[in-house]
Motif scaffolding. Structure first.
Motif, short mmCIF file in Angstrom:
data_model
loop_
_atom_site.label_atom_id
_atom_site.label_comp_id
_atom_site.label_asym_id
_atom_site.label_seq_id
_atom_site.Cartn_x
_atom_site.Cartn_y
_atom_site.Cartn_z
N TYR A 188 0.62 -1.11 0.26
CA TYR A 188 -0.09 0.19 0.16
C TYR A 188 0.87 1.30 -0.01
CZ TYR A 188 -4.30 -2.92 0.57
OH TYR A 188 -5.41 -3.52 0.57
N ALA A 189 0.12 2.07 -0.82
CA ALA A 189 0.90 3.52 -0.48
C ALA A 189 -0.32 4.61 -0.81
CB ALA A 189 1.70 3.91 -1.85
N SER A 190 -0.13 5.85 -0.17
CA SER A 190 -0.99 6.83 -0.01
C SER A 190 -0.49 8.24 -0.83
CB SER A 190 -1.52 7.22 1.25
OG SER A 190 -0.44 7.77 1.95
N LEU A 191 -1.24 8.90 -1.47
CA LEU A 191 -0.74 10.31 -2.02
C LEU A 191 -1.53 11.52 -1.57
CD1 LEU A 191 -2.75 11.60 -4.71
CD2 LEU A 191 -1.61 9.46 -5.57
N GLY A 192 -0.94 12.53 -1.65
CA GLY A 192 -1.78 13.86 -1.27
C GLY A 192 -1.04 14.89 -1.45
N MET A 193 -1.59 15.99 -0.60
CA MET A 193 -0.70 17.44 -0.84
C MET A 193 -0.83 17.81 -2.07
SD MET A 193 -0.56 18.00 2.61
CE MET A 193 0.34 19.44 2.69
N VAL A 194 -1.86 17.50 -2.85
CA VAL A 194 -2.09 17.86 -4.44
C VAL A 194 -2.64 19.01 -4.42
CG1 VAL A 194 -2.94 17.33 -6.58
CG2 VAL A 194 -2.45 15.33 -5.05
N ILE A 195 -1.74 20.23 -4.64
CA ILE A 195 -2.02 21.61 -4.77
C ILE A 195 -1.47 22.32 -6.20
CG2 ILE A 195 -1.89 23.98 -3.89
CD1 ILE A 195 -0.85 22.80 -1.12
N VAL A 196 -2.22 23.02 -6.93
CA VAL A 196 -2.04 23.66 -7.99
C VAL A 196 -2.43 25.26 -7.79
CG1 VAL A 196 -2.26 24.14 -10.46
CG2 VAL A 196 -2.37 21.79 -9.56
N SER A 197 -1.71 25.98 -7.89
CA SER A 197 -1.74 27.51 -7.90
C SER A 197 -3.13 28.00 -8.54
CB SER A 197 -0.61 28.47 -8.28
OG SER A 197 -0.81 29.75 -8.45
N PRO A 198 -3.90 28.73 -7.89
CA PRO A 198 -5.05 29.23 -8.30
C PRO A 198 -5.01 29.51 -9.75
CG PRO A 198 -5.07 29.54 -6.05
CD PRO A 198 -3.82 29.08 -6.52
N GLU A 199 -4.01 30.49 -10.06
CA GLU A 199 -3.70 31.29 -11.36
C GLU A 199 -3.21 30.42 -12.47
OE1 GLU A 199 -0.95 34.23 -10.64
OE2 GLU A 199 -2.34 35.56 -9.18
N LYS A 200 -2.74 29.23 -12.03
CA LYS A 200 -2.23 28.12 -13.11
C LYS A 200 -3.21 27.06 -13.22
CE LYS A 200 1.53 30.60 -13.94
NZ LYS A 200 1.00 31.63 -12.97
N GLN A 201 -4.39 26.96 -12.58
CA GLN A 201 -5.28 25.77 -12.62
C GLN A 201 -5.98 25.90 -14.04
OE1 GLN A 201 -7.92 25.93 -9.52
NE2 GLN A 201 -6.45 25.50 -7.89
N GLY A 202 -6.10 24.38 -14.59
CA GLY A 202 -6.82 24.48 -15.90
C GLY A 202 -5.64 24.16 -17.14
N ASN A 203 -4.48 24.08 -16.65
CA ASN A 203 -3.57 23.80 -17.67
C ASN A 203 -2.71 22.55 -17.69
OD1 ASN A 203 -2.57 26.53 -18.95
ND2 ASN A 203 -2.87 27.11 -16.69
N GLY A 204 -3.55 21.49 -16.79
CA GLY A 204 -3.10 20.20 -16.99
C GLY A 204 -2.03 19.88 -15.95
N ILE A 205 -1.74 20.75 -15.02
CA ILE A 205 -0.58 20.65 -13.86
C ILE A 205 -0.61 19.47 -13.02
CG2 ILE A 205 0.84 21.61 -12.28
CD1 ILE A 205 0.06 24.29 -13.75
N GLY A 206 -2.04 19.66 -12.41
CA GLY A 206 -2.58 18.42 -11.60
C GLY A 206 -2.41 17.10 -12.21
#
Length: 288
Positions: A71-89
């Protein structure tokens, strides 16, 4: 002025280092997450992650943690509000899942807005987690028969605490708990000289976070949680409880309103959890 698009953004993705934590903290402040720099240091120390950069500015983060061989887990997924919508996540997810590998089952906790992205990577909703928090204004009584069974956590209890945590959630917990217990306090419940449950409280965000809480019954969990809350009157307290705990209504009644809901998601098989013990509160939403 030219609008930046997916095609014009030249983004660098690279492993996160300790030198990135101040920038990561600033990014989390932009999206109004409560994490202190010390909270970032903890989750980074226990795991590994990636940074997205544009013009040498951190604009995205993701972290992951191993929990044993399966097992593994992931988190702390953050994208700057100004750059969201560019496929960064999506790019960050691709990198962290490649790091984890295909052989492990992967857990995460998703906001409603992030859920569609995770579903596109094969994650499915498993349950919900309710976030409760407030400045506690009044103490409440605890059943005397239950408080008589409680005492403060000692160094000698740590191995048993890890054992109970791993039994209840089905994940390796030694590294995370041993690190948290360096600065946390808490209580155990004993019966006939045997530890049957525990609750931990530590500094986090705006005040204190309770969790994990492991108990053999809801009454035992409530007694430990209330005992810890009573020690922090007029202070900010947060607790994240799984849907299965059925504690939300009670937490509202004692002065900790529900302020948010996240979705527990899994890619693969859920861990096997012991029916005689239950996790009534998480370490936090990142570490589960």
């Amino acid at each position: 002025m030219m609008t930046l698009t997916k095609e014009t953004l030249q983004i660098c993705y690279r492993p996160m280092t300790e030198d990135d934590l101040t920038a990561a903290y600033s990014l989390s402040q932009l999206v109004k997450w409560p994490h202190r720099i010390d909270d970032w240091k903890l989750v980074h120390h226990l795991g590994t992650g990636f940074i997205a950069e544009y013009n040498q500015e951190s604009i995205g983060t993701v972290l992951c943690w191993n929990h044993g061989d399966h097992y593994a887990s992931l988190g702390m997924v953050i994208v700057s509000p100004e750059k969201q919508g560019n496929g960064i996540g999506r790019k960050l997810m691709e990198r962290v899942l490649e790091k984890i590998g295909d052989q492990k089952n992967v857990l995460l906790f998703a906001t409603p807005s992030g859920q569609p992205l995770y579903e596109s990577f094969g994650f499915r909703a498993a349950s919900k987690v309710y976030q409760h928090q407030a400045i506690v204004e009044a103490s409440n009584s605890v059943d005397a028969n239950l408080t008589k069974m409680q005492r403060q956590i000692l160094q000698a209890d740590h191995a048993k605490i890890v054992e109970l945590a791993e039994t209840s959630c089905g994940l390796a917990r030694e590294a995370a708990l041993n690190e948290i217990l360096k600065s946390a306090t808490g209580i155990v419940t004993e019966s006939q000289g045997e530890i049957t449950g525990f609750a931990i409280i530590r500094k986090f965000g705006r005040g204190y976070a309770i969790g994990p809480v492991i108990a053999s019954s809801q009454e035992q969990a409530k007694a430990m949680i209330q005992s810890l809350i009573n020690q922090h009157i007029n202070e900010f307290v947060r607790i994240d409880v799984p849907q299965s705990s059925q504690l939300s209504i009670w937490l509202e009644e004692i002065g900790l309103p529900q302020v948010d809901t996240v979705v527990e998601m899994i890619r693969g098989d859920m861990p096997q959890r012991d029916n005689t013990l239950r996790q009534y509160a998480l370490i936090n939403q990142a570490l589960g």
